[in-house]
Design an enzyme around this catalytic site. Structure first.
Site, PDB file in Angstrom:
ATOM      1  N   HIS A  96       0.845  -1.202   0.000  1.00 15.97           N
ATOM      2  CA  HIS A  96       0.000   0.000   0.000  1.00 15.97           C
ATOM      3  C   HIS A  96       0.877   1.248   0.000  1.00 15.97           C
ATOM      4  O   HIS A  96       2.110   1.156   0.083  1.00 15.97           O
ATOM      5  CB  HIS A  96      -0.973   0.011   1.186  1.00 15.97           C
ATOM      6  CG  HIS A  96      -0.324   0.032   2.538  1.00 15.97           C
ATOM      7  ND1 HIS A  96       0.309  -1.062   3.074  1.00 15.97           N
ATOM      8  CD2 HIS A  96      -0.218   1.018   3.475  1.00 15.97           C
ATOM      9  CE1 HIS A  96       0.767  -0.754   4.274  1.00 15.97           C
ATOM     10  NE2 HIS A  96       0.471   0.502   4.536  1.00 15.97           N
TER      11      HIS A  96
ATOM     12  N   ASP B  58       0.634  -8.237  11.142  1.00 15.00           N
ATOM     13  CA  ASP B  58       0.861  -6.882  11.656  1.00 15.00           C
ATOM     14  C   ASP B  58       0.777  -6.852  13.177  1.00 15.00           C
ATOM     15  O   ASP B  58      -0.195  -7.322  13.765  1.00 15.00           O
ATOM     16  CB  ASP B  58      -0.192  -5.959  11.028  1.00 15.00           C
ATOM     17  CG  ASP B  58      -0.073  -4.517  11.469  1.00 15.00           C
ATOM     18  OD1 ASP B  58       0.989  -4.129  11.995  1.00 15.00           O
ATOM     19  OD2 ASP B  58      -1.051  -3.761  11.270  1.00 15.00           O
TER      20      ASP B  58
ATOM     21  N   HIS C 179     -11.267   8.956  15.420  1.00 15.47           N
ATOM     22  CA  HIS C 179     -10.171   8.299  14.714  1.00 15.47           C
ATOM     23  C   HIS C 179     -10.244   6.807  14.968  1.00 15.47           C
ATOM     24  O   HIS C 179     -10.569   6.363  16.070  1.00 15.47           O
ATOM     25  CB  HIS C 179      -8.815   8.818  15.186  1.00 15.47           C
ATOM     26  CG  HIS C 179      -7.658   8.047  14.612  1.00 15.47           C
ATOM     27  ND1 HIS C 179      -7.329   8.099  13.276  1.00 15.47           N
ATOM     28  CD2 HIS C 179      -6.767   7.174  15.181  1.00 15.47           C
ATOM     29  CE1 HIS C 179      -6.290   7.315  13.049  1.00 15.47           C
ATOM     30  NE2 HIS C 179      -5.932   6.743  14.182  1.00 15.47           N
TER      31      HIS C 179
ATOM     32  N   HIS D  16      -4.621  -0.397  12.239  1.00 14.22           N
ATOM     33  CA  HIS D  16      -3.946  -1.623  12.635  1.00 14.22           C
ATOM     34  C   HIS D  16      -4.838  -2.434  13.571  1.00 14.22           C
ATOM     35  O   HIS D  16      -5.346  -1.922  14.568  1.00 14.22           O
ATOM     36  CB  HIS D  16      -2.616  -1.303  13.322  1.00 14.22           C
ATOM     37  CG  HIS D  16      -1.707  -0.462  12.480  1.00 14.22           C
ATOM     38  ND1 HIS D  16      -0.859  -0.996  11.532  1.00 14.22           N
ATOM     39  CD2 HIS D  16      -1.542   0.884  12.424  1.00 14.22           C
ATOM     40  CE1 HIS D  16      -0.195  -0.016  10.942  1.00 14.22           C
ATOM     41  NE2 HIS D  16      -0.595   1.125  11.458  1.00 14.22           N
TER      42      HIS D  16
END
Length: 592
Positions: free
Chosen positions: A108, A231, A400, A404
């Site tokens: 990405h 991740d 927000h 992740h």
């Protein structure tokens, strides 16, 4: 990601000083073991970055005479790297085998995954770059700033595309949710097994709170996955992600309640959220001005590709915002991390010619604080409040959502993919260690959750995954201005001494034939003491220098380097005795 920022800093700093042998602190080259001969039928797995830090994501896979790379990102500087612009992966191993590189897969368009390409593409032999359309355009735009770098060779891929890369590698791509569109995970099919790199990802949710795209991970799991690279950035955070639907709803509520201008700060790459913010502004009749070069560029690229649709007149130049009533203005700005040169800081400091903070303004921080930026963000919020702005952050209300996946989502993906081995990626050691524990919590054997460090080599054969003991150079390569890799440990050490202790320059006029002082030494202090208020110390230093010179033999010329060494050692020790500080002492000898 951790309850105490103090603990987090301490742990991450401790992790950085562990004896790794693969990544020495701040540019110091470690001892590298002699490469062992790879097993005849084994896939070599080697991380070059992102396995001991947040950023600099880069890893490669090698089978016989073919190599495939995933991501080539930058890391932003740390406290230990003063004056450095970026830190990039060390590709010295790959340079020697550039002819073997069959392709680079870019997951990405965030800089921690693409940012090092302009510096390293030529060294890697300019192989094909396999990536999605939006990512390709962001890379191409960045390359314009590097006219001497090679022109990238792109192969555009879409969701579920399959490509062959050389004789031994094949890749299949599948989309994952992140904060930027066109993020792709990859299934790499090799002769010894299937591996999955999930890129940066999270699970998004529909309006009713139902998870989206889990069926994709279930589909992948049915292929028989040998290694899952997962991740770890939010592996310390419990629960699940805040839905973007919830973020959008809260933003719209705040927009409606604001009587004056709205200034919303976020990352320039958060194009998914920016697209929704533009829709909300259009519904509420606010014009939008974009402040910040990177955000303007990214929004323009997304508009050109159709990822962002903005009605005519919605986006206006920032020079024209004063033509509109305050309650009809929304400013999208970079600088949510308190960066000195970013858009929001220029507004606060008065450097922006078209926009000043004034009473009635509402400033929204639609972003998390990157570890290490806490102080600069706090100062920014203080300055905004002093200028009578209303400041709202995600601590006050969910405006927000991290890109992740936190713990519950990571565990769900591990169970659905059901890999033989789990290798956590993207984060400090404690983040990746916690991610490995998540695998164990859902039933994986402990010895099948492998925490690799940068430069360590693992080999996958059809029976097992093992760490070989070989290490590849993965220490810091630093970009400083036009220099790439030319800032060594000694330079950084000097920079840290100058920043922490200051410097003292001693200028001496010395006889060429006989080593004697011809006049009083001139003494200059920068960042150490204020000379006018410390005359006694300065006079004592002069006496110390005269004493050193008087003890030198007068029957032969003295070596200037020897004199400098004496001055540095003895004056430095005297200053430490008097002040408990060790400034850098720089003697300058003028022979007459």
């Amino acid at each position: 990601m951790i309850q105490s920022s103090t603990i987090k800093h301490a742990v991450s700093k401790f992790a950085r000083v562990l004896p790794r042998g693969v990544r020495a602190s701040a540019g110091m080259a470690p001892k590298t073991t002699t490469p062992t001969k790879p097993a005849e039928d084994a896939l070599r797995v080697v991380p070059l970055g992102g396995f001991e830090e947040v950023g600099r994501n880069c890893m490669f896979f090698e089978y016989k005479n073919e190599i495939v790379i995933i991501d080539v990102g930058i890391q932003f500087p740390e406290e230990e790297t003063p004056g450095i612009d970026y830190i990039i992966p060390n590709v010295s191993y790959l340079e020697k085998k550039r002819a073997n590189i069959k392709g680079i897969i870019i997951t990405h368009g965030h800089y921690d995954h693409i940012g090092a390409l302009p510096y390293l593409l030529g060294k890697l032999g300019n192989p094909p770059i396999y990536t999605t359309l939006l990512t390709k355009e962001i890379i191409a735009k960045r390359q314009e700033d590097f006219p001497s770098a090679p022109r990238p060779n792109f192969v555009i891929v879409k969701n579920h595309d399959k490509v062959t890369m050389g004789k031994y590698f094949a890749a299949e791509f599948f989309g994952v949710s992140h904060t930027i569109p066109d993020t792709t995970a990859v299934i790499l099919k090799t002769p010894t097994g299937n591996i999955v790199n999930c890129a940066d990802f999270r699970i998004d949710y529909d309006a009713d709170g139902g998870p989206l795209s889990l069926d994709e991970f279930e589909r992948v799991g049915k292929m028989g996955i040998d290694i899952l690279f997962l991740d770890s950035t939010s592996a310390e955070r419990e629960g699940k992600s805040v839905s973007e639907r919830e973020v959008e709803k809260n933003l719209e509520r705040l927009f409606k309640a604001a009587d004056g201008r709205i200034i919303l700060a976020t990352f320039s790459s958060m194009l998914t959220r920016i697209a929704e913010i533009l829709k909300i502004a259009e519904r509420l009749g606010r014009v939008v001005a974009i402040n910040g070069y990177s955000m303007k560029s990214n929004v323009q690229i997304a508009q050109n590709l159709g990822y962002i649709k903005a009605g005519k007149g919605l986006i206006v130049p920032i020079e024209e915002i004063n033509k509109h009533p305050d309650h009809k203005v929304l400013v999208l700005s970079t600088g949510a991390q308190g960066e000195a040169k970013a858009g929001l800081m220029k507004i606060v400091s008065g450097e922006n010619r078209h926009l000043r903070i004034k009473p009635g303004d509402t400033v929204l921080f639609s972003s998390s604080v990157i570890p290490g930026n806490e102080r600069s963000v706090q100062n920014l919020k203080d300055n905004l409040a002093r200028q009578a702005a209303r400041v709202i952050t995600t601590v006050d209300i969910d405006i927000h959502s991290s890109g992740h996946a936190p713990q519950e989502e990571l565990k769900a993906v591990i169970k659905l993919v059901n890999p033989r081995y789990l290798i956590p990626i993207h984060g400090y050691f404690f983040m990746r260690a916690r991610n490995a524990m998540l695998g164990q919590e859902v039933g994986m054997p402990k010895d099948h959750t492998v925490v690799l460090d940068n430069g360590e080599v693992a080999e996958l054969n059809k029976n097992e995954l093992k760490i070989t003991g070989e290490r590849v150079d993965a220490y810091y390569v630093m970009v400083d201005g036009l220099g790439v890799g030319d800032v060594e440990e000694v330079v950084l050490r000097d920079r840290k001494i100058l920043a922490q202790e200051g410097m003292v320059v001693i200028i001496m006029s010395v006889g060429h034939d006989i080593p004697r002082l011809l006049k009083h030494p001139d003494i200059i202090s920068r960042g150490f003491i204020y000379l006018r208020e410390n005359q006694q110390i300065i006079e004592d230093v002069r006496k110390k220098i005269r004493g050193i010179m008087d003890r030198l033999p007068k029957d032969k010329p003295a070596d200037p380097d020897y004199i400098k060494s004496l001055i540095r050692d003895q004056v430095g020790q005297y200053l430490y005795t008097k002040t408990q500080r060790r400034p850098m002492v720089l003697p300058v000898i003028i022979e007459i």
